[in-house]
Design an enzyme around this catalytic site. Structure first.
Site, mmCIF file in Angstrom:
data_model
loop_
_atom_site.group_PDB
_atom_site.id
_atom_site.type_symbol
_atom_site.label_atom_id
_atom_site.label_comp_id
_atom_site.label_asym_id
_atom_site.label_seq_id
_atom_site.Cartn_x
_atom_site.Cartn_y
_atom_site.Cartn_z
ATOM 1 N N HIS A 18 0.071 13.559 -1.698
ATOM 2 C CA HIS A 18 -0.157 14.974 -0.811
ATOM 3 C C HIS A 18 0.178 16.218 -1.606
ATOM 4 C CE1 HIS A 18 3.133 11.823 1.037
ATOM 5 N NE2 HIS A 18 1.330 11.719 2.010
ATOM 6 N N LYS A 42 10.462 6.739 13.925
ATOM 7 C CA LYS A 42 9.998 6.200 12.719
ATOM 8 C C LYS A 42 11.531 6.501 12.270
ATOM 9 C CE LYS A 42 5.260 7.254 11.041
ATOM 10 N NZ LYS A 42 4.659 8.185 9.867
ATOM 11 N N ARG A 91 -7.928 8.632 2.023
ATOM 12 C CA ARG A 91 -8.105 7.302 0.714
ATOM 13 C C ARG A 91 -9.225 6.653 0.845
ATOM 14 N NH1 ARG A 91 -1.606 6.162 1.510
ATOM 15 N NH2 ARG A 91 -2.602 6.620 3.401
ATOM 16 N N SER A 129 3.119 7.176 0.839
ATOM 17 C CA SER A 129 5.006 7.156 0.926
ATOM 18 C C SER A 129 5.300 5.372 1.567
ATOM 19 C CB SER A 129 5.359 7.512 1.636
ATOM 20 O OG SER A 129 4.920 9.132 1.208
#
Ligand code: ADP
Length: 152
Positions: A18, A42, A91, A129
């Site tokens: 990040h 979440k 990514r 993460s």
């Protein structure tokens, strides 16, 4: 007009991947707002306050980076603060397939907001993460994957 970009995410926790996206985008924008989403569906490992404190500490010497929480649609938040860009990191091709319809729907919702993708550095592609959370849950050392200000 100021070129303001919103970098939205959960950042649970903020990683060196990040950080790289923000740092490499600094010259593109006058201001980058790292916007930590309040997503009630979440289950986060780290509290919103903790995530914001870490990101604030990471960018304390970079005046063009602001950190805040937000909720609701990202495009509405962009409108609220006068941001013309949404910044996202890519990514893999699966990141792209996930991001593409979101960017296209955001474009339909708000024509004046452009999504800008910055590709991850090769050495950051495996960092996520969620894997960091797994490492931590299992007692591992994840410090090499996060900026120094992030202390577990
Ligand atoms: P979200 O919950 O919205 O997916 P994340 O916190 O997981 O938010 O990620 C925020 C943004 O950072 C996303 O665009 C994601 O693709 C990107 N990102 C995540 N990890 C990396 C990394 N290692 N390198 C570059 N970009 C990354």
């Amino acid at each position: 007009m100021k070129r303001i970009a919103v970098f939205p995410g959960s950042f649970d926790p903020f990683t060196i991947g990040h950080e790289s996206i923000v740092c490499r985008s600094l010259h593109l924008f006058d201001e980058i707002v790292v916007a930590v989403g309040k997503n009630s569906s979440k289950a986060n490992m780290f509290s919103l306050e903790q995530r914001i404190d870490w990101i604030t500490a990471i960018f304390k010497d970079v005046p063009s980076v602001k950190v805040t929480a937000y909720e609701g649609l990202t495009v509405n938040f962009c409108k609220e603060i006068g941001a013309g860009f949404i910044l996202r990191g890519l990514r893999t091709s699966s990141d792209f397939e996930y991001e593409r319809p979101i960017a296209q729907m955001n474009k339909s919702l708000s024509y004046n907001v452009e999504t800008i993708f910055v590709t991850a550095l090769p050495e950051h592609v495996a960092i996520s993460s969620s894997i960091i959370r797994d490492i931590l849950r299992n007692g591992g050392d994840a410090s090499q994957f996060v900026p120094q200000a992030v202390k577990f």
